[in-house]
Design an enzyme around this catalytic site. Structure first.
Site, PDB file in Angstrom:
ATOM      1  N   CYS A 568      27.366 -54.180 -38.872  1.00 53.50           N
ATOM      2  CA  CYS A 568      27.569 -53.560 -37.558  1.00 53.50           C
ATOM      3  C   CYS A 568      28.630 -52.470 -37.602  1.00 53.50           C
ATOM      4  CB  CYS A 568      27.937 -54.623 -36.527  1.00 53.50           C
ATOM      5  SG  CYS A 568      29.420 -55.576 -36.940  1.00 53.50           S
ATOM      6  N   CYS A 779      55.606 -22.058 -20.891  1.00 50.72           N
ATOM      7  CA  CYS A 779      56.769 -22.783 -20.405  1.00 50.72           C
ATOM      8  C   CYS A 779      56.335 -23.765 -19.331  1.00 50.72           C
ATOM      9  CB  CYS A 779      57.813 -21.801 -19.864  1.00 50.72           C
ATOM     10  SG  CYS A 779      59.249 -22.599 -19.099  1.00 50.72           S
ATOM     11  N   CYS A 782      58.064 -22.010 -15.766  1.00 53.83           N
ATOM     12  CA  CYS A 782      57.739 -20.677 -15.252  1.00 53.83           C
ATOM     13  C   CYS A 782      56.463 -20.094 -15.833  1.00 53.83           C
ATOM     14  CB  CYS A 782      58.911 -19.718 -15.485  1.00 53.83           C
ATOM     15  SG  CYS A 782      59.200 -19.378 -17.256  1.00 53.83           S
ATOM     16  N   CYS A 793      63.012 -34.780 -23.338  1.00 52.03           N
ATOM     17  CA  CYS A 793      62.645 -34.518 -21.941  1.00 52.03           C
ATOM     18  C   CYS A 793      61.291 -35.123 -21.570  1.00 52.03           C
ATOM     19  CB  CYS A 793      62.598 -33.009 -21.682  1.00 52.03           C
ATOM     20  SG  CYS A 793      64.239 -32.237 -21.619  1.00 52.03           S
ATOM     21  N   CYS A 808      60.803 -21.574 -21.918  1.00 46.84           N
ATOM     22  CA  CYS A 808      61.241 -20.261 -22.377  1.00 46.84           C
ATOM     23  C   CYS A 808      62.754 -20.312 -22.568  1.00 46.84           C
ATOM     24  CB  CYS A 808      60.859 -19.178 -21.359  1.00 46.84           C
ATOM     25  SG  CYS A 808      61.658 -19.381 -19.751  1.00 46.84           S
ATOM     26  N   CYS A 811      64.695 -20.938 -19.101  1.00 42.84           N
ATOM     27  CA  CYS A 811      64.516 -22.285 -18.545  1.00 42.84           C
ATOM     28  C   CYS A 811      65.152 -23.341 -19.439  1.00 42.84           C
ATOM     29  CB  CYS A 811      63.042 -22.582 -18.336  1.00 42.84           C
ATOM     30  SG  CYS A 811      62.244 -21.564 -17.083  1.00 42.84           S
ATOM     31  N   HIS A 816      68.931 -27.737 -19.758  1.00 46.22           N
ATOM     32  CA  HIS A 816      69.855 -28.514 -20.574  1.00 46.22           C
ATOM     33  C   HIS A 816      71.309 -28.256 -20.199  1.00 46.22           C
ATOM     34  CE1 HIS A 816      66.179 -28.701 -23.110  1.00 46.22           C
ATOM     35  NE2 HIS A 816      66.610 -29.939 -23.307  1.00 46.22           N
ATOM     36  N   HIS A 824      70.534 -33.645 -25.347  1.00 45.74           N
ATOM     37  CA  HIS A 824      69.217 -33.406 -25.932  1.00 45.74           C
ATOM     38  C   HIS A 824      69.313 -32.390 -27.073  1.00 45.74           C
ATOM     39  CE1 HIS A 824      66.818 -34.775 -22.120  1.00 45.74           C
ATOM     40  NE2 HIS A 824      67.714 -35.664 -22.533  1.00 45.74           N
ATOM     41  N   HIS A 859      32.452 -58.029 -33.942  1.00 43.54           N
ATOM     42  CA  HIS A 859      31.157 -57.344 -33.847  1.00 43.54           C
ATOM     43  C   HIS A 859      31.360 -55.992 -33.162  1.00 43.54           C
ATOM     44  CE1 HIS A 859      26.904 -56.681 -33.623  1.00 43.54           C
ATOM     45  NE2 HIS A 859      26.934 -56.616 -32.308  1.00 43.54           N
TER      46      HIS A 859
END
Length: 944
Positions: A568, A779, A782, A793, A808, A811, A816, A824, A859
């Site tokens: 099978c 991004c 934006c 994130c 970008c 941003c 951050h 981060h 199976h």
């Protein structure tokens, strides 16, 4: 090879014609004086000390040639060991004579143990030597036990002056093309056959074909094996019986002498591997040191430990006839009486059932008139003639063994017997092949018959033949016991129901049909039994069918791929890949390379013309076609389990693509090691952690779900394939080096008892744009060109939760700058051709779901999408029904299941609020038992 007294040598040539060639010596008188060198086989493993070579180890079965003038003092001979090319001096008692006309057949056999087994069956060898040309045969090729159909085309030596006799065969049927010659050997043309269809094999790789003896046989042919590894073939799954039998005379080397004795035990020791056989020997001389026990468990009994010895079976060999002498009879402590069959005379006292004609009765239950005289109690004079050997068992020593000691009797009477099997000291293997009877067989004896069940098979003192201990259905007042004979217990049963008879006098219970012989299901798949279930071969390229045409072709019984013998995993995988999708068709058309080998081209042709094209045109493929593919996979990867054992789809697909020599489907790169590229055919999803099961659902809001939602006690743990793919790549730090045309994904699953999720939602489409390496991405805030990517994130609920985050430059700085994200570590996003300054026309790269393979209780089944509509789904089961029992046939089925489309349109949140009890069978298997989801990009598959 046979040497005549006049010096002529008769050599087997084509057509079994004997061609006479004169010897090299000149003069008739020299020819008459010349005696052919005798050949021997070593009887047991030996260590020989040589002044020059040091310790020389000889294996039992090594072929030796006596040297002229090599007879030394006493019974020692100088021989040349042909396997090693060395000269040794060896005791003649440790050698087994080889008849001169069988030497040629044994010489090309490379395995010493196989030679010894062949010599033990000289009738089989003579039968092979007398085979006519054109005789049908089975020959061993590939893995041990793999037989192929062949025809004998030549019998004799391969080169001039050689005495080794080989069998030249032409492979037939499906084995054609798996040979290594066209009938020629080193430029000498011995017979003609197609290229790569000829083989030259020794005698141990040849088996005869016979026609079935009756029309009721299910197999077309019975196989009579002469291979040493198959000479004593037992049903599959049982251990081959030992070569030595209880009661057989044997000998073995001890220091500088040869000791003899009688086998009292032969088999594996308790708690040891079944292949490590040992022999317990009752010695003729007091040179032993074994009392018959092993790790506190009594195996057999001896009069004294000085007469007991335990050795590996490789150190022991059958005693030659020239060495056998009747040892002095030992005085038994009590007379042994054996009842002979009473005259068939009606008795007015007892019923017919109380008159066994062939029963063995203990002396206390036998009248003096019926009992034989006991053996003499005094030791016979030395001048007395030796007792004749029983004709039915020539290897049994013709003497009366000593009766059990008092300690032995106490142990037998007070000990608790084991299972109903020949486990006593003089029991044997428990099965007699020529009768087919074994412990547990229902039998009958006498006429009118007495019915019962065999509880023990073994040997009893004073009886040369095998004896069966039977528990009768009815009591016997005259000869019945409780399972004891002569004070020794062999099994337990109610009083007066135990009966001991010679095994040859037992026959199967006529009230029940005889059990069918086990059938090799792998070979049966290629037999005429599957003729009514066969499928056609289609050479023309056949595209997959879609929408309503797919229903017409596939839907119904005996549709899809027929399952057979745990197939099978293969049936579901192939149906998912090729029935309604062409994204993997490029593997069928992959250009061949001369270095790929014959199996690659055979597999590609078989897959294309015997499986995929017939499936798409006629909607059905027979199990014999997939069995042929399984054989090729088994031969390629040296795994004997591909033809009969359970496998996983990923194991099958990996081996299949390796056999086809195609490029890997997936190319993946680590974000930390950009230069290292990993290639694979499937990807296993590994989520970072096990999600907790929600204890209470959130308040329900009005929903437009096509399925009514309820409020279960606990919500299901649900994940979509899109989420699993993203989290798996994210936490492993992986990216696709290029967009795949076909993406097989294995779901996270650890056995049937533990699943990481209660349900997995197969996403109808998955977006892999953000998982591609060196591509332009937007991004997340934006929509400008993304330059940074942050793994930490991903779980942030404030910024598009549940999605990959890339930003970008602007941003990324703003996001951050927040205090909870200052820890981060965003990573730089690679861009093709350097930084991008132009406008971004983002096109998302998506893959569509086209099949799901599911598993339940080992199976596999398939769900396949056959059209663009949400309800265009087919369900396939290769073993949906069965005709017949063990030797029956599986009936595959394909049916429409449009209801699963409604569940696939739900979101993870809505699916988690469903009551699991409300899920119907097809949808439950799809959502709760998914094993592999298959995605594809029809556009990208055009470039493969």
């Amino acid at each position: 090879m046979q040497v005549e007294s006049d010096g002529e040598v008769k050599t087997l040539h084509q057509g079994n014609t004997l061609t006479h060639t004169h010897g090299a010596m000149s003069g008739a008188q020299e020819n008459k004086r010349r005696r052919p060198s005798k050949m021997y086989l070593v009887a047991s493993d030996l260590k020989i000390q040589d002044q020059l070579e040091g310790t020389i180890r000889l294996r039992r079965g090594n072929l030796c040639q006596e040297q002229e003038g090599g007879r030394s003092r006493g019974d020692q001979l100088w021989v040349k060991v042909l396997d090693y090319g060395c000269m040794v001096k060896i005791d003649k008692q440790l050698l087994i004579d080889v008849p001169s006309d069988l030497t040629g057949l044994l010489e090309p056999v490379s395995d010493p143990e196989s030679r010894l087994t062949l010599l033990n069956n000289p009738k089989d060898l003579y039968r092979l030597a007398a085979l006519p040309l054109g005789a049908p045969l089975w020959v061993q090729i590939g893995q041990p036990g793999e037989l192929a159909e062949a025809e004998l085309r030549y019998l004799g030596p391969l080169t001039r002056g050689s005495t080794a006799v080989l069998f030249g065969v032409q492979l037939k049927g499906s084995a054609a093309g798996r040979g290594n010659s066209n009938g020629s050997y080193k430029g000498h043309h011995l017979f003609s056959c197609p290229e790569a269809s000829g083989l030259f094999l020794p005698a141990n790789q040849i088996a005869l074909q016979r026609r079935p003896r009756s029309s009721d046989d299910r197999d077309n042919q019975e196989r009579e094996h002469f291979s040493p590894r198959q000479a004593s073939v037992l049903p599959r799954g049982t251990v081959s019986p030992p070569q030595l039998q209880v009661g057989q005379r044997v000998c073995f080397p001890l220091d500088d002498t040869i000791q003899g004795g009688e086998v009292k035990f032969c088999g594996p020791l308790p708690g040891r591997a079944s292949t490590a056989l040992c022999v317990g020997i009752l010695l003729d001389s007091a040179v032993g040191n074994w009392d018959g026990s092993y790790k506190g468990e009594k195996i057999c009994s001896f009069p004294s430990p000085q007469y007991g010895c335990l050795l590996p079976i490789s150190k022991v060999s059958p005693e030659p006839r020239s060495r056998r002498q009747p040892p002095p009879l030992q005085t038994p402590k009590s007379p042994i009486k054996l009842a002979q069959p009473p005259a068939p005379k009606p008795s007015p006292i007892s019923s017919p059932t109380s008159k066994p004609k062939i029963a063995l009765m203990p002396p206390q239950l036998v009248s003096a008139k019926l009992a034989l005289k006991p053996p003499p109690l005094t030791t016979p004079k030395p001048s007395a003639k030796p007792l004749p050997l029983p004709p039915t068992s020539p290897a049994i020593k013709p003497r009366t063994p000593p009766s059990p000691t008092t300690a032995d009797k106490l142990q037998v009477s007070n000990g608790v017997p084991g299972p109903l099997s020949p486990g006593c000291d003089d029991g044997v293997d428990g099965k007699k092949e020529d009768t087919g009877l074994e412990v547990g067989s229902m039998v009958e004896v006498n006429d009118p018959p007495l019915f019962g069940v065999i509880h023990w098979i073994g040997r009893i003192s004073g009886i040369a033949e095998l004896v069966a201990g039977i528990e009768l259905v009815q009591e016997m007042l005259t000869a019945g016991t409780d399972g004891s004979y002569l004070g020794e217990r062999h099994f337990r049963c109610p009083a007066n129901k135990g009966l001991f008879v010679k095994l040859r006098n037992c026959r199967r219970d006529s009230r029940f049909p005889a059990p069918e012989k086990p059938i090799n299901q792998v070979e049966r798949c290629n037999s005429i039994a599957f003729a009514e279930w066969g499928s056609e071969r289609v050479e023309e390229p056949t595209p997959p069918v879609q929408e309503d045409q797919a229903k017409e072709v596939y839907q119904g019984w005996k549709r899809g791929i027929q399952g057979h013998l745990n197939s099978c995993y293969l049936d579901a995988s192939l149906f998912s890949l090729f029935s309604c999708c062409s994204s993997v068709d490029w593997v069928l058309l992959w250009p061949s390379n001369p270095s790929d080998g014959p199996r690659c081209s055979q597999a590609r042709d078989l897959l294309r013309c015997e499986i995929v094209n017939p499936l798409r045109r006629f909607g059905y493929v027979c199990a014999s076609k997939t069995m042929a593919l399984r054989r090729l996979l088994e031969a390629e990867c040296s795994d004997p389990g591909f033809t009969n054992q359970e496998k996983d789809p990923e194991e099958f697909l990996n081996k299949l693509f390796q056999l086809l020599r195609v490029e890997p489907l997936l190319k993946i790169r680590s974000v930390t090691q950009t230069q290292q590229l990993q290639e694979c055919h499937l990807y296993q999803l590994f989520p970072p952690s096990v999600p907790a099961s929600p204890s209470s659902p959130s308040p329900l809001s009005p929903s437009l779900s096509p399925i009514p939602l309820s409020i279960p006690v606990a919500r299901m743990r649900v994940a979509s394939v899109q989420t699993l793919l993203e989290t798996s790549f994210l936490h492993a730090g992986l990216k696709f080096a290029e967009a795949p045309s076909c993406l097989p994904l294995l779901m996270p699953r650890f056995g049937k008892d533990f699943k990481m999720f209660d349900a997995i939602l197969p996403s109808l489409t998955i977006d892999i744009t953000d998982l591609l390496d060196d591509t332009l991405r937007q991004c997340s805030i934006c929509q400008a060109v993304a330059e940074w990517e942050c793994l930490q994130c991903y779980e942030d609920l404030d910024i598009t939760p549940g999605h990959l985050k890339q930003y970008c430059h602007t941003c990324n700085t703003q996001v951050h700058a927040h205090r909870k994200r200052q820890s981060h570590g965003p990573l730089k996003v690679g861009m093709p051709g350097g930084p991008w300054t132009g406008p971004l026309h983002g096109t998302r790269q998506r893959l569509a779901l086209f099949a799901v393979t599911c598993i339940e209780t080992s199976h596999y089944v398939s769900f396949v999408k056959h059209g663009p509509r949400p309800d265009d789904w087919l369900f396939f089961d290769s073993m949906a029904d069965r005709e017949g029992e063990e030797n029956g046939f599986n009936v595959p089925q394909v049916r429409a299941c449009p209801e699963v489309g409604r569940y696939l349109s739900l979101s993870e949140e809505k699916l988690g609020r469903l009551d699991p009890a409300s899920l119907r069978e097809p949808a439950r298997r799809l959502l709760c038992d998914s094993y592999m989801c298959l995605y594809h990009s029809p556009e990208l598959s055009l470039y493969k």
